[in-house]
Motif scaffolding. Sequence first.
Motif, short mmCIF file in Angstrom:
data_model
loop_
_atom_site.label_atom_id
_atom_site.label_comp_id
_atom_site.label_asym_id
_atom_site.label_seq_id
_atom_site.Cartn_x
_atom_site.Cartn_y
_atom_site.Cartn_z
N ASP A 98 -59.21 1.04 -55.39
CA ASP A 98 -58.98 2.41 -55.85
C ASP A 98 -60.29 3.20 -55.99
O ASP A 98 -61.36 2.63 -56.23
N VAL A 99 -60.15 4.51 -55.85
CA VAL A 99 -61.25 5.43 -56.17
C VAL A 99 -61.03 5.92 -57.61
O VAL A 99 -59.93 6.39 -57.94
N VAL A 100 -62.06 5.80 -58.44
CA VAL A 100 -61.95 6.18 -59.85
C VAL A 100 -63.03 7.21 -60.19
O VAL A 100 -64.19 7.04 -59.82
N PHE A 101 -62.63 8.28 -60.90
CA PHE A 101 -63.58 9.25 -61.44
C PHE A 101 -63.66 9.04 -62.95
O PHE A 101 -62.62 9.02 -63.63
N ASP A 102 -64.87 8.90 -63.46
CA ASP A 102 -65.11 8.78 -64.90
C ASP A 102 -65.80 10.07 -65.33
O ASP A 102 -66.99 10.25 -65.12
N ALA B 113 -65.22 -0.77 -62.24
CA ALA B 113 -65.84 -1.56 -61.17
C ALA B 113 -65.49 -3.04 -61.31
O ALA B 113 -65.20 -3.72 -60.31
N LEU B 114 -65.50 -3.55 -62.53
CA LEU B 114 -65.15 -4.96 -62.76
C LEU B 114 -63.67 -5.24 -62.47
O LEU B 114 -63.29 -6.38 -62.21
N LEU B 115 -62.85 -4.18 -62.52
CA LEU B 115 -61.44 -4.31 -62.16
C LEU B 115 -61.23 -4.17 -60.65
O LEU B 115 -60.10 -4.05 -60.19
N LYS B 116 -62.36 -4.19 -59.91
CA LYS B 116 -62.36 -4.20 -58.44
C LYS B 116 -62.00 -2.85 -57.81
O LYS B 116 -61.44 -2.80 -56.70
N ALA B 117 -62.29 -1.77 -58.52
CA ALA B 117 -62.18 -0.46 -57.88
C ALA B 117 -63.10 -0.43 -56.67
O ALA B 117 -64.18 -1.02 -56.68
N GLY B 118 -62.69 0.27 -55.62
CA GLY B 118 -63.50 0.32 -54.41
C GLY B 118 -64.67 1.26 -54.54
O GLY B 118 -65.73 1.03 -53.96
N LYS B 119 -64.49 2.33 -55.33
CA LYS B 119 -65.55 3.32 -55.53
C LYS B 119 -65.33 3.99 -56.88
O LYS B 119 -64.21 4.35 -57.23
N VAL B 120 -66.42 4.14 -57.64
CA VAL B 120 -66.36 4.81 -58.93
C VAL B 120 -67.40 5.92 -58.95
O VAL B 120 -68.57 5.69 -58.62
N LEU B 121 -66.97 7.13 -59.32
CA LEU B 121 -67.88 8.26 -59.47
C LEU B 121 -67.99 8.59 -60.95
O LEU B 121 -67.00 8.99 -61.59
N ALA B 122 -69.18 8.37 -61.53
CA ALA B 122 -69.42 8.63 -62.95
C ALA B 122 -70.11 9.97 -63.10
O ALA B 122 -71.19 10.18 -62.56
N LEU B 123 -69.48 10.87 -63.85
CA LEU B 123 -69.97 12.24 -63.97
C LEU B 123 -70.32 12.59 -65.42
O LEU B 123 -69.56 12.26 -66.33
N ASP B 124 -71.45 13.24 -65.61
CA ASP B 124 -71.80 13.73 -66.94
C ASP B 124 -72.74 14.91 -66.78
O ASP B 124 -73.62 14.91 -65.92
N VAL C 73 -71.08 -0.19 -56.52
CA VAL C 73 -69.75 0.42 -56.56
C VAL C 73 -69.78 1.78 -57.26
O VAL C 73 -69.07 2.70 -56.87
N VAL C 74 -70.61 1.89 -58.28
CA VAL C 74 -70.62 3.09 -59.12
C VAL C 74 -71.75 4.04 -58.71
O VAL C 74 -72.91 3.64 -58.62
N THR C 75 -71.40 5.30 -58.51
CA THR C 75 -72.37 6.36 -58.27
C THR C 75 -72.37 7.29 -59.48
O THR C 75 -71.32 7.77 -59.89
N VAL C 76 -73.55 7.52 -60.06
CA VAL C 76 -73.68 8.41 -61.22
C VAL C 76 -74.22 9.75 -60.77
O VAL C 76 -75.20 9.82 -60.02
N LYS C 77 -73.59 10.81 -61.24
CA LYS C 77 -73.98 12.15 -60.80
C LYS C 77 -73.95 13.11 -61.99
O LYS C 77 -73.02 13.08 -62.81
N GLN C 78 -74.97 13.96 -62.09
CA GLN C 78 -74.97 15.00 -63.11
C GLN C 78 -74.06 16.12 -62.63
O GLN C 78 -74.28 16.71 -61.57
N ASN C 79 -73.02 16.39 -63.42
CA ASN C 79 -72.01 17.35 -62.95
C ASN C 79 -71.21 17.86 -64.14
O ASN C 79 -70.97 17.13 -65.11
N ASN C 80 -70.77 19.09 -64.08
CA ASN C 80 -69.91 19.67 -65.12
C ASN C 80 -68.44 19.38 -64.80
O ASN C 80 -67.86 19.98 -63.89
N LEU C 81 -67.89 18.42 -65.53
CA LEU C 81 -66.50 18.00 -65.33
C LEU C 81 -66.25 17.70 -63.85
O LEU C 81 -66.97 16.92 -63.25
#
Length: 312
Positions: free
Chosen positions: A177-181, A194-205, A226-234
Amino acid sequence: MKWSEISIHTTNEAVEPILNILYEAGASGAVIEDSFERMKVRENQYGEIYELNPEDYPEEGVIIKAYLPVTSFLGETVEEIKTAINNLILYDIDLGKNKVTISEVNEEEWATAWKKYYNPVKISKHFTIVPTWEDYQPVDTDELIIELDPGMAFGTGTHPTTVMSIQALEQTVKPGDVVFDVGTGSGVLSIAAALLKAGKVLALDLDEIAVTSAKLNIKLNKVHDVVTVKQNNLLDGIDEKANVIVANLLAEIIIRFSKDAYRSLEKDGYFIASGIINLKRKEVEDALQDANFVIHETLLMEDWVTIIAKKR
């Protein structure tokens, strides 16, 4: 170096936004002393239960303690913190006593004082939160470990809103799965996905410091592939679609971007909305239904609510 301990006597509802204010002010390490912890009956559902010392907790409300380096700008920093906390009233957040006190501690006291509050805690069927300084061995073969350093980013992942968010992720995330945090903070929910085996995680703050802390925790847990962190507004400017979106934020913010969350989900996708105090539950449910979501399940813990909504 000398450190100043800032102590804020407030309510459970105000904990998350005040922690964010302290975080942005440059505080290093935080402790949450919740009066509810003294009275809570603990079922040994997931693992070991630690005995609490009643003297460590207030008679009522919540005391947040954070640590600021003693500099020539400390006075101005404290005043800015007080002002930002008082401004939370504009968002209808109950501040309770809202009593702020300052005391000085030395380096050695600061380095060890808050660690006594943190032990490995099994928070769900699969997940255990472990402070980085603990030598912890998994009890079960399917146990998933999240390592966090509370001195690096606020929270140990054991606040009710975080626990319920992780439990909701366990129910909804499928391998690949693709997950947005959204509003990732320390990155704990992205790590869980990611530990639940998501295929891609986008972490936004939106906060630059939170982005840095999330990256450190994500690398510590070896899920940076797996996780990409990005500075972003919502979800502003995010054109990709997700199978699951999780947001552990204030109720008002969830209401504000619920339609964007619907737009950003694949068909039959899930929106996990957390950080909701029980008084705001109806407002959030109405906003989610107005955005065309179906309320799939509601999780309750203490005075907090997490809603799992499904895209029609």
